[in-house]
Design an enzyme around this catalytic site. Structure first.
Site, PDB file in Angstrom:
ATOM      1  N   GLU A  87       2.046   1.980  13.069  1.00 37.21           N
ATOM      2  CA  GLU A  87       1.420   0.903  13.829  1.00 37.21           C
ATOM      3  C   GLU A  87       1.152   1.325  15.277  1.00 37.21           C
ATOM      4  OE1 GLU A  87       2.178  -3.510  12.409  1.00 37.21           O
ATOM      5  OE2 GLU A  87       3.494  -3.044  14.079  1.00 37.21           O
ATOM      6  N   LYS A 109      -5.395 -10.886   8.273  1.00 30.73           N
ATOM      7  CA  LYS A 109      -4.982 -12.272   8.520  1.00 30.73           C
ATOM      8  C   LYS A 109      -6.211 -13.173   8.572  1.00 30.73           C
ATOM      9  CE  LYS A 109      -1.009 -11.171  11.433  1.00 30.73           C
ATOM     10  NZ  LYS A 109      -0.496 -11.210  12.790  1.00 30.73           N
ATOM     11  N   HIS A 134      11.654  15.153  -7.725  1.00 27.07           N
ATOM     12  CA  HIS A 134      11.232  15.033  -9.121  1.00 27.07           C
ATOM     13  C   HIS A 134      10.032  14.106  -9.266  1.00 27.07           C
ATOM     14  CE1 HIS A 134      14.820  17.195 -10.662  1.00 27.07           C
ATOM     15  NE2 HIS A 134      15.262  16.831  -9.470  1.00 27.07           N
TER      16      HIS A 134
HETATM   17  O1  PA5 Z   1       5.416  -4.371  15.777  1.00 27.33           O
HETATM   18  C1  PA5 Z   1       4.891  -5.474  15.746  1.00 27.33           C
HETATM   19  O2  PA5 Z   1       4.568  -6.083  16.789  1.00 27.33           O
HETATM   20  C2  PA5 Z   1       4.618  -6.190  14.438  1.00 27.33           C
HETATM   21  O3  PA5 Z   1       4.950  -5.397  13.348  1.00 27.33           O
HETATM   22  C3  PA5 Z   1       5.409  -7.471  14.366  1.00 27.33           C
HETATM   23  O4  PA5 Z   1       6.764  -7.190  14.472  1.00 27.33           O
HETATM   24  C4  PA5 Z   1       5.142  -8.232  13.058  1.00 27.33           C
HETATM   25  O5  PA5 Z   1       3.763  -8.423  12.887  1.00 27.33           O
HETATM   26  C5  PA5 Z   1       5.839  -9.571  13.077  1.00 27.33           C
HETATM   27  O6  PA5 Z   1       5.410 -10.360  14.149  1.00 27.33           O
HETATM   28  P1  PA5 Z   1       6.203 -11.611  14.641  1.00 27.33           P
HETATM   29  O7  PA5 Z   1       7.544 -11.215  15.074  1.00 27.33           O
HETATM   30  O8  PA5 Z   1       5.375 -12.150  15.765  1.00 27.33           O
HETATM   31  O9  PA5 Z   1       6.280 -12.580  13.482  1.00 27.33           O
END
Ligand code: PA5
Length: 450
Positions: free
Chosen positions: A288, A423, A309
């Protein structure tokens, strides 16, 4: 201070001799700008000095809420997705017993939900908790993420039905933004205990905030030692530490040079299945943070020797676009010797008397040599043992390396604009107000694709 070791010697033959030298200055600048807040995403750098700055009253409050939950619960459900769940899951899985669901009577079982939308999983969950003393920690920084919000509706309803509205106040803890979002509003309205996620710490860098610390403490692990490990690693990688001595910078440098040589996939490998979720956390951290603007190493993971494996064939012999980073644990906690067998039908008596750990270690070293021979550069991250202190170090090591690495790649490692696309489509397909025309177009595309 005993600090984890980084060994890049089995990656060096794959890079140009002066490549590392050339990259050192850039890496030093990148590390400095994480501290001076002069790089991209500089409003999300609270994690850089976080471990040493968690104060005593914050830790005590987490420990006290944790103790209350432990006393009234058989099961504590941690609801969250992405950075709001993977860190806690990684630490708890790394440190717990492989079979504690059957054997641990001292600690409540910490289970995780809200990280997907599967109806069967959630039905199973509601069945599983029916007769148990259950509590819940709901975590969402934005307070608006669909998966945890949907799950929380179900769990909240169950807790309120079972323990009453008043009882629910003792059993629900929310971790969210200090002032914004639906979860903050609801918590204030319902009177839940809350913890705030610092504004300047993004989800995937939040494991050392209450997001990770509360669930980890509830599971029975010492968050002070975890923070100590992270603090010590921060000390040896701060902006005054030269790159030659900074293992985070060195890891960032070598992976970026390998990427430049066409090694587009990094495989994080372990030889202890307890590290499976640490890999999942690492995948999110790097994926990410770096996968944007058409760039970024694809982070993949394997659990060896199991995956030798399955994925072993590809790694040894498939397309040469891979490099491998191994988390190597020097010694297991337990001693288990391979027994002698008088029949020796499996012809394994040559191993009799040896520790299982020695066999595992030889598998690890043998695999490294084979993969290097097969054209896969190898990086090793070595820890003496799998304990809370070194997990704390690993967490900070990867966070810092990720920040430096993202800057070397010239992306903003602290945003995640790509996550919004699915989303938007999901809301449009589900008929959310304001998404009507997108919904119509998407439905047409789905019909045409059939
Ligand atoms: O690293 C990030 O910002 C994302 O992976 C969030 O942790 C994830 O989308 C969850 O978001 P939130 O804590 O707002 O529900």
């Amino acid at each position: 201070m005993d600090i984890l070791r980084l060994d890049i010697s089995a990656a060096i033959p794959f890079v140009d001799p002066d490549a590392i030298e050339k990259c050192k200055t850039k890496a030093a600048i990148a590390n400095k700008s994480l501290y001076d807040k002069t790089g991209k995403g500089n409003d999300f750098l609270g994690w850089v000095t976080l471990p040493a700055n968690v104060n005593e009253s914050d830790i005590s409050e987490i420990e006290s809420v944790s103790q209350q939950l432990r006393e009234i619960s058989d099961i504590v459900i941690v609801i969250g997705i992405g950075g709001s769940y993977l860190g806690a899951k990684a630490v708890i899985e790394s440190l717990g017993s492989s079979f504690d669901i059957y054997t641990d009577t001292e600690n409540p079982k910490v289970i995780f939900a809200g990280h997907h939308l599967d109806e069967d999983y959630l039905s199973d969950l509601l069945n599983f908790i029916k007769t148990k003393r259950v509590s819940c920690i709901v975590i969402s920084k934005s307070g608006t993420t669909t998966e945890p919000a949907v799950t929380f509706r179900l769990v909240k309803q169950h807790i309120e039905t079972t323990f009453g509205k008043e009882g629910a106040k003792d059993r629900i803890v929310a971790i969210t933004d200090h002032s914004r979002g639906a979860l903050r509003k609801m918590s204030e309205q319902e009177g839940y205990k809350t913890f705030a996620i610092p504004d300047d710490v993004g989800g995937r860098f939040s494991v050392l905030t209450p997001v990770g610390l509360l669930p980890i403490s509830v599971a029975g692990f010492d968050i002070r030692i975890l923070l100590k490990g992270a603090t010590d690693l921060e000390k040896v990688s701060n902006k005054n530490v030269p790159v030659e001595k900074n293992i985070c910078a060195q890891y960032a440098i070598i992976r970026n040079i390998l990427y430049g040589k066409g090694k587009k996939i990094e495989i994080l490998a372990n030889y202890n299945p307890k590290l499976h979720y640490l890999t999942e956390w690492w995948k999110q951290l790097f994926g990410e943070s770096e996968g944007k603007e058409g760039k970024g190493i694809f982070p993949a993971g394997v659990d060896f020797t199991s995956d030798l494996h399955s994925m072993g064939q590809y790694i040894q012999d498939g397309e040469r676009i891979l490099f491998e980073t191994v988390i190597s644990i020097e010694k297991p906690y337990n001693e288990l010797f391979i027994p002698e067998d008088t029949e020796n039908l499996d012809q394994l008596n040559f191993l009799a008397g040896k520790r299982i750990g020695e066999v595992n270690k030889m598998a690890e070293l043998g695999t490294m040599l084979a993969h290097v021979d097969g054209g896969v550069p190898n990086i090793r991250i070595e820890i003496p043992e799998l304990d809370t202190y070194f997990i704390g170090q690993l967490i900070y090591f990867f966070e810092k390396a990720c920040g430096i690495s993202g800057y070397l790649l010239d992306v903003n490692p602290f945003d995640q604009p790509g996550v919004e696309a699915y989303k938007k489509n999901m809301f449009a397909l589900l008929g959310k107000a304001g998404f009507e025309s997108e919904g119509e177009q998407l439905r047409k595309r789905l019909v045409n694709n059939k």
